[in-house]
Motif scaffolding. Structure first.
Motif, short mmCIF file in Angstrom:
data_model
loop_
_atom_site.label_atom_id
_atom_site.label_comp_id
_atom_site.label_asym_id
_atom_site.label_seq_id
_atom_site.Cartn_x
_atom_site.Cartn_y
_atom_site.Cartn_z
N GLN A 263 0.82 -1.20 0.00
CA GLN A 263 0.00 0.00 0.00
C GLN A 263 0.86 1.26 0.00
OE1 GLN A 263 -3.35 -0.83 -0.28
NE2 GLN A 263 -2.47 -2.89 -0.22
N ASN A 264 0.37 2.30 -0.69
CA ASN A 264 1.03 3.61 -0.71
C ASN A 264 2.51 3.51 -1.10
OD1 ASN A 264 -1.16 5.52 0.29
ND2 ASN A 264 -1.16 4.00 1.94
N VAL A 265 2.78 2.72 -2.13
CA VAL A 265 4.12 2.53 -2.65
C VAL A 265 4.42 3.63 -3.66
CG1 VAL A 265 5.59 1.01 -4.05
CG2 VAL A 265 4.13 0.04 -2.26
N THR A 266 5.55 4.28 -3.54
CA THR A 266 5.90 5.35 -4.47
C THR A 266 7.13 5.04 -5.31
OG1 THR A 266 7.16 6.47 -2.72
CG2 THR A 266 4.85 7.14 -3.04
N SER A 267 7.82 3.93 -5.03
CA SER A 267 8.99 3.54 -5.83
C SER A 267 9.00 2.02 -5.98
CB SER A 267 10.28 4.00 -5.16
OG SER A 267 11.41 3.50 -5.86
N LEU A 268 9.37 1.56 -7.17
CA LEU A 268 9.46 0.13 -7.46
C LEU A 268 10.90 -0.35 -7.57
CD1 LEU A 268 6.66 -0.07 -10.19
CD2 LEU A 268 6.45 -0.71 -7.77
N GLN A 269 11.85 0.51 -7.34
CA GLN A 269 13.25 0.18 -7.61
C GLN A 269 13.75 -1.00 -6.77
OE1 GLN A 269 15.64 3.72 -7.32
NE2 GLN A 269 14.51 4.78 -8.93
N ALA A 270 13.19 -1.21 -5.59
CA ALA A 270 13.63 -2.32 -4.75
C ALA A 270 12.98 -3.64 -5.15
CB ALA A 270 13.32 -2.01 -3.28
N ARG A 271 12.03 -3.60 -6.10
CA ARG A 271 11.26 -4.81 -6.43
C ARG A 271 11.75 -5.51 -7.69
NH1 ARG A 271 6.07 -4.62 -3.49
NH2 ARG A 271 6.20 -2.83 -2.09
N PHE A 272 12.33 -4.77 -8.63
CA PHE A 272 12.88 -5.35 -9.85
C PHE A 272 13.73 -4.29 -10.53
CE2 PHE A 272 8.97 -3.29 -11.05
CZ PHE A 272 9.25 -2.70 -12.28
N ASN A 273 14.40 -4.66 -11.60
CA ASN A 273 15.28 -3.73 -12.31
C ASN A 273 14.45 -2.80 -13.19
OD1 ASN A 273 17.32 -2.38 -13.62
ND2 ASN A 273 17.88 -4.11 -14.94
N THR A 274 14.15 -1.63 -12.68
CA THR A 274 13.28 -0.69 -13.41
C THR A 274 13.99 -0.03 -14.58
OG1 THR A 274 13.89 1.10 -11.89
CG2 THR A 274 11.93 -0.20 -11.33
N LYS A 275 15.32 -0.17 -14.68
CA LYS A 275 16.06 0.46 -15.77
C LYS A 275 15.74 -0.17 -17.12
CE LYS A 275 19.92 1.98 -12.87
NZ LYS A 275 21.38 1.88 -12.63
N ALA A 276 15.11 -1.33 -17.12
CA ALA A 276 14.75 -1.99 -18.37
C ALA A 276 13.50 -1.36 -19.01
CB ALA A 276 14.50 -3.48 -18.12
N TYR A 277 12.90 -0.37 -18.33
CA TYR A 277 11.65 0.23 -18.80
C TYR A 277 11.83 1.73 -19.02
CZ TYR A 277 9.94 -4.29 -17.43
OH TYR A 277 9.78 -5.65 -17.33
N LEU A 278 10.88 2.33 -19.68
CA LEU A 278 10.98 3.75 -20.01
C LEU A 278 10.88 4.63 -18.78
CD1 LEU A 278 8.87 3.94 -23.30
CD2 LEU A 278 11.36 3.83 -23.06
N THR A 279 10.14 4.19 -17.76
CA THR A 279 10.08 4.89 -16.48
C THR A 279 10.08 3.84 -15.38
OG1 THR A 279 7.69 4.94 -16.01
CG2 THR A 279 8.51 6.53 -17.61
N ASP A 280 10.18 4.29 -14.13
CA ASP A 280 10.22 3.35 -13.00
C ASP A 280 8.91 3.37 -12.22
OD1 ASP A 280 10.37 5.83 -11.86
OD2 ASP A 280 12.19 5.46 -10.70
N THR A 281 7.79 3.68 -12.89
CA THR A 281 6.50 3.83 -12.21
C THR A 281 5.41 2.99 -12.87
OG1 THR A 281 5.94 5.73 -13.59
CG2 THR A 281 7.05 6.19 -11.50
N SER A 282 4.35 2.79 -12.10
CA SER A 282 3.12 2.17 -12.59
C SER A 282 1.98 2.96 -11.97
CB SER A 282 3.07 0.69 -12.19
OG SER A 282 1.94 0.03 -12.74
N ASP A 283 1.61 4.03 -12.64
CA ASP A 283 0.86 5.13 -12.03
C ASP A 283 -0.58 4.75 -11.66
OD1 ASP A 283 1.13 8.25 -11.67
OD2 ASP A 283 -0.87 7.86 -12.45
N LEU A 284 -0.92 5.05 -10.43
CA LEU A 284 -2.24 4.79 -9.87
C LEU A 284 -3.36 5.46 -10.67
CD1 LEU A 284 -3.47 4.06 -6.70
CD2 LEU A 284 -3.63 6.52 -6.76
N ILE A 285 -3.17 6.70 -11.06
CA ILE A 285 -4.23 7.44 -11.77
C ILE A 285 -4.39 6.89 -13.18
CG2 ILE A 285 -5.09 9.71 -12.40
CD1 ILE A 285 -4.63 9.14 -9.36
N ALA A 286 -3.28 6.52 -13.82
CA ALA A 286 -3.39 5.89 -15.14
C ALA A 286 -4.21 4.62 -15.06
CB ALA A 286 -2.00 5.60 -15.69
N LEU A 287 -4.02 3.82 -14.00
CA LEU A 287 -4.80 2.59 -13.82
C LEU A 287 -6.29 2.91 -13.70
CD1 LEU A 287 -2.40 0.68 -11.46
CD2 LEU A 287 -3.45 -0.32 -13.50
#
Length: 470
Positions: A263-287
């Protein structure tokens, strides 16, 4: 020797001989052996059965797979073929950035899903999630080290049309897909039309859905606490809970699940290698916006298809019975009304699940989405977000500006406008629309009159009625 047929015999004969029985039925009618009313009933039954088939959109009048698409993707391919556009392949993401740029899909819309629930499921794990990007009419799926980029678009005549672009090709080409995609995207889960689907599933640590714990098809009516299973989610939402960022053991039971760390997660960097993607987010509002939009597109397509199919069936029925071509049958009216009523309720956010506090994303998606407008003279837009009590400040979908809505058959669009006028004027204050205050109705009506071409002229000459309906 021919015998006079009973009612049951007539219906059984017609249903069993539907491909060759029309000439015989014409003879029966002329000889007076069956009633005209029974023939009409039989024809209505067989035509309704024919249009209830799961692959109905492959038949007249839709011809989904064989009809050339005319949409944002097909237009881009024409520009590529003409040498007007070149897509550059860059780094690990290949053609992804170029595709997003040419299709005007914002990078800020990136959402990451780690459940194995798509075409390239072997590429998807919690360590290598699938990225999804979207705009008002385009959806793009990218898998890390995937062979293809998956793309779909809301085609105004065909509903969802699916394409792939090879990441290995020196000259990329958007290849239309009409088989594999429809096994999931052309079923009852997409309203029986080629459409889109968002799911929330409990997912294990390898990305496999744990189906024994249940799944949810997501749109704006699903409570937030049941959403986003199998998705990474970045953003803040206070006390409101959800199933995102959660991985469970295969042997887990629903009552044992603890997702407090998700809950209330603001960074994914500790969960997987986010450098493989265009950004390091999975935005709540976009969902939130995606989940509303997907089902809205499906319902627009359903209203389109149901109307065209009902009118085609009616035309055949009129021809068989020698009726005037413009004779309108109650069966056709009923099918059109049913599809359009469902669309009106969705456009006006009936049964929307309430929010329990402020929602905030982690990208510029909300600002970019809102900025697209259009706005009335008071600066109001149907894209204005609320994000505290409900998704939008003015509960009427921005999809009403879409090309898919504009190209609804005239019969459907006229009925949708008529029903919306009944609701927004206050003439219909029935329970499905009780969430709309008088201020909501008035504001939506005023915004549409100022910003939406094609609003019926009567809207500008009549005033809303604040009195309850009788």
């Amino acid at each position: 020797m021919l015998h006079r047929l009973s009612s049951n015999d007539c219906l059984t004969f017609f249903l069993s001989k539907s491909n060759c029985g029309r000439r015989a039925w014409s003879n029966f009618i002329r000889c007076g052996w069956v009633s005209r009313g029974l023939v009409a009933l039989s024809l209505v039954v067989i035509l309704c059965l024919r249009t209830a088939a799961g692959d109905d959109f492959e038949n007249t009048p839709i011809y989904y797979s064989s009809t050339p698409a005319e949409n944002r993707i097909s237009k881009l391919q024409s520009r590529i073929d003409a040498g007007q556009v070149e897509l550059a392949r860059v780094g690990q993401q290949g053609y992804l950035a170029a595709v997003l740029r040419e299709l005007e899909v914002p990078i800020s819309s990136q959402m990451l899903v780690y459940s194995k629930t798509s075409l390239q499921r072997d590429r998807i794990t919690p360590r290598t999630p699938r990225a999804i990007y979207f705009s008002d009419d385009v959806y793009v799926g990218y898998c890390h080290r995937g062979d293809v980029i998956e793309i779909s678009t809301a085609d105004p005549k065909l509903g969802a049309v699916f394409y792939t672009v090879s990441q290995l090709a020196d000259t990329p080409r958007f290849e239309r897909q009409t088989d594999n995609c429809l096994s999931c995207h052309g079923t009852t889960n997409t309203k029986g039309v080629p459409g889109h689907l968002v799911r929330s599933v409990y997912t294990d640590r390898e990305g496999f859905p744990v189906l024994s714990m249940g799944t949810h098809r997501v749109d704006h009516t699903l409570p937030v606490e049941k959403r986003w299973g199998g998705w990474y989610v970045t953003g803040t939402h206070g006390v409101q809970t959800h199933l995102g960022n959660l991985m469970i053991e295969k042997t887990s039971q629903r009552d044992d699940v603890d997702n407090s760390a998700g809950q209330n997660v603001t960074s994914l960097q500790a969960r997987f290698n986010t450098k493989a993607y265009l950004t390091d987010t999975s935005d709540l509002i976009a969902l939130f916006v995606l989940e509303h939009q997907v089902e809205g597109h499906n319902l627009i397509t359903r209203a389109n298809f149901q109307t065209r199919q009902a009118l085609a069936s009616e035309a055949r029925l009129n021809q068989e019975l020698g009726e005037s071509p413009d004779h309108r049958w109650d069966s056709a009216n009923s099918r059109i009304r049913s599809a359009c009523e469902a669309l009106v309720k969705y456009l006006l956010f009936c049964d929307e699940a309430p929010l329990k506090g402020p929602m905030r994303g982690t990208t510029s998606f909300a600002e970019e989405f809102t900025h697209l407008g259009p706005r009335d003279s008071q600066g109001r837009s149907l894209r204005d977000l609320d994000l505290e009590h409900r998704l939008f400040r003015f509960p009427c979908s921005y999809l009403i500006y879409s090309r898919a809505f504009d190209e609804l058959p005239p019969e459907a669009k006229a009925l949708v406008w008529h029903r919306m006028e009944e609701v927004l004027s206050g003439a219909d204050q029935s329970r499905p629309f009780s969430h709309l205050s008088l201020a909501d109705r008035s504001a939506i009506r005023e915004i549409l009159c100022a910003t939406k071409p094609g609003v019926p002229e009567s809207w500008t000459t009549t005033q809303p009625d604040a009195s309850p309906s009788k």
